[in-house]
Design a protein around this motif. Sequence first.
Motif, mmCIF file in Angstrom:
data_model
loop_
_atom_site.group_PDB
_atom_site.id
_atom_site.type_symbol
_atom_site.label_atom_id
_atom_site.label_comp_id
_atom_site.label_asym_id
_atom_site.label_seq_id
_atom_site.Cartn_x
_atom_site.Cartn_y
_atom_site.Cartn_z
ATOM 1 N N LYS A 154 0.859 -1.124 -0.114
ATOM 2 C CA LYS A 154 0.190 -0.038 0.218
ATOM 3 C C LYS A 154 0.988 1.391 0.097
ATOM 4 N N ALA A 155 1.867 1.336 0.874
ATOM 5 C CA ALA A 155 2.902 2.397 0.860
ATOM 6 C C ALA A 155 3.550 2.547 -0.580
ATOM 7 N N LEU A 156 3.790 1.753 -1.283
ATOM 8 C CA LEU A 156 4.507 1.884 -2.493
ATOM 9 C C LEU A 156 3.388 2.275 -3.699
ATOM 10 N N ARG A 157 2.033 1.622 -3.581
ATOM 11 C CA ARG A 157 1.011 2.369 -4.494
ATOM 12 C C ARG A 157 0.746 3.655 -4.088
ATOM 13 N N ASN A 158 0.766 3.934 -2.700
ATOM 14 C CA ASN A 158 0.697 5.467 -2.494
ATOM 15 C C ASN A 158 1.887 6.650 -2.937
ATOM 16 N N ALA A 159 2.964 5.777 -2.976
ATOM 17 C CA ALA A 159 4.051 6.493 -3.441
ATOM 18 C C ALA A 159 3.973 7.023 -4.809
ATOM 19 N N ASP A 160 3.634 5.921 -5.625
ATOM 20 C CA ASP A 160 3.343 6.048 -7.250
ATOM 21 C C ASP A 160 2.238 7.045 -7.403
ATOM 22 N N TRP A 219 3.607 10.508 -6.588
ATOM 23 C CA TRP A 219 4.526 11.026 -7.744
ATOM 24 C C TRP A 219 3.928 11.279 -8.974
ATOM 25 N N GLN A 220 2.812 10.603 -9.466
ATOM 26 C CA GLN A 220 1.963 11.159 -10.334
ATOM 27 C C GLN A 220 1.291 12.388 -10.349
ATOM 28 N N ALA A 221 0.529 12.484 -8.968
ATOM 29 C CA ALA A 221 0.060 13.851 -8.764
ATOM 30 C C ALA A 221 0.927 14.980 -8.869
ATOM 31 N N GLU A 222 2.369 14.735 -8.523
ATOM 32 C CA GLU A 222 3.251 15.950 -8.425
ATOM 33 C C GLU A 222 3.525 16.218 -9.826
ATOM 34 N N HIS A 223 3.715 15.207 -10.818
ATOM 35 C CA HIS A 223 3.862 15.355 -12.199
ATOM 36 C C HIS A 223 2.673 16.186 -12.716
ATOM 37 N N SER A 224 1.395 15.877 -12.351
ATOM 38 C CA SER A 224 0.190 16.655 -12.849
ATOM 39 C C SER A 224 0.140 18.232 -12.379
ATOM 40 N N HIS A 231 11.752 12.276 1.231
ATOM 41 C CA HIS A 231 10.091 12.931 1.332
ATOM 42 C C HIS A 231 10.087 13.515 -0.188
ATOM 43 N N PHE A 232 8.900 13.430 -0.519
ATOM 44 C CA PHE A 232 8.344 14.304 -1.564
ATOM 45 C C PHE A 232 7.690 15.641 -1.127
ATOM 46 N N TRP A 233 7.859 16.544 -1.929
ATOM 47 C CA TRP A 233 7.214 18.107 -1.723
ATOM 48 C C TRP A 233 5.925 17.855 -1.058
ATOM 49 N N LEU A 234 4.995 17.111 -1.333
ATOM 50 C CA LEU A 234 3.906 16.832 -0.753
ATOM 51 C C LEU A 234 3.803 16.289 0.791
ATOM 52 N N ASP A 235 4.599 15.607 1.097
ATOM 53 C CA ASP A 235 4.842 15.358 2.528
ATOM 54 C C ASP A 235 5.134 16.348 3.281
#
Length: 286
Positions: A70-76, A79-84, A241-245
């Motif tokens: 689940k953690a990896l699915r959320n990371a994907d 990542w896609q949301a940040e690309h958008s 971390h991602f920016w959204l974190d």
Amino acid sequence: MGDANVRTVDGRTATPPPHGGSADRPLNGRRWGRLRAPRAPRLWFEILLIAVSYWTYSLIRNAVPEQKAKALRNADWIWQAEHSLGIAVEHTVNHAVNSVTWLIVSMNYYYATLHFIVTIGVLVWLYHWHPGRYAAARLALFATTGVALLGYYFYPLAPPRLMPGGGFVDTVVQHDTWGSMASGNLASMSNQYAAMPSMHIGWSLWCGITVALLAKPLWARILGVLYPTVTLLVIVSTANHFWLDAVGGALCLTFGFTVALGWYGMLPHRLTRYVAAPDVNLLKTG
């Protein structure tokens, strides 16, 4: 047995208010007011409270099931949301900073140590120099940390460095950073899928805002502004971390300050610097 009556000055009778009625309200109001009023912190209590609270936070955080899939699915998804949104530059930043060895190694140690050192340092500074504001600021920090646990439980998230095929560099592993729980031999001691929200940002923002608003020297206020800014660069450069974190950490801090505002009636920096000595006569009548 009937109700007890009392005789008034003009000879009429009246029933006294029942216990717990309007006659008790001013007393209860005073007690409630004293409970919410800022008071001088006690050293032994604060040390014990912080130690127990951090132990509890670490225990709960690390007890959250490491839901890797689940953690990896959320990371994907992140990542896609940040690309958008056009902000998915973590990969570029990670590789650019990693190419400068002395810089990335410094950031690795920054990530592993200053998170705790600076936060404790600001608490000590508040305790000594701003005792009237200490309890409210501490409440904001604790509420921020507490609500973050909900994020770890309900939204497990892998950091960029653990995304298979993501192309991110795990800078701690590559440069053998000693003592970090983010990677390597000590990774098993910490939940690696608790990246959302980022408490590195939540805590550093709390430190930065507190210092920027309360410190007198200009250089200290500047450091207060720079600290969370540099921390943001560090958590992205090290692929932790991602920016959204970071956005999640900022939202948690907003909640923390809202709790402090609701309890004390104003934000920590607007409270008086020192706590007035309690009224002995009021305490006796209470």
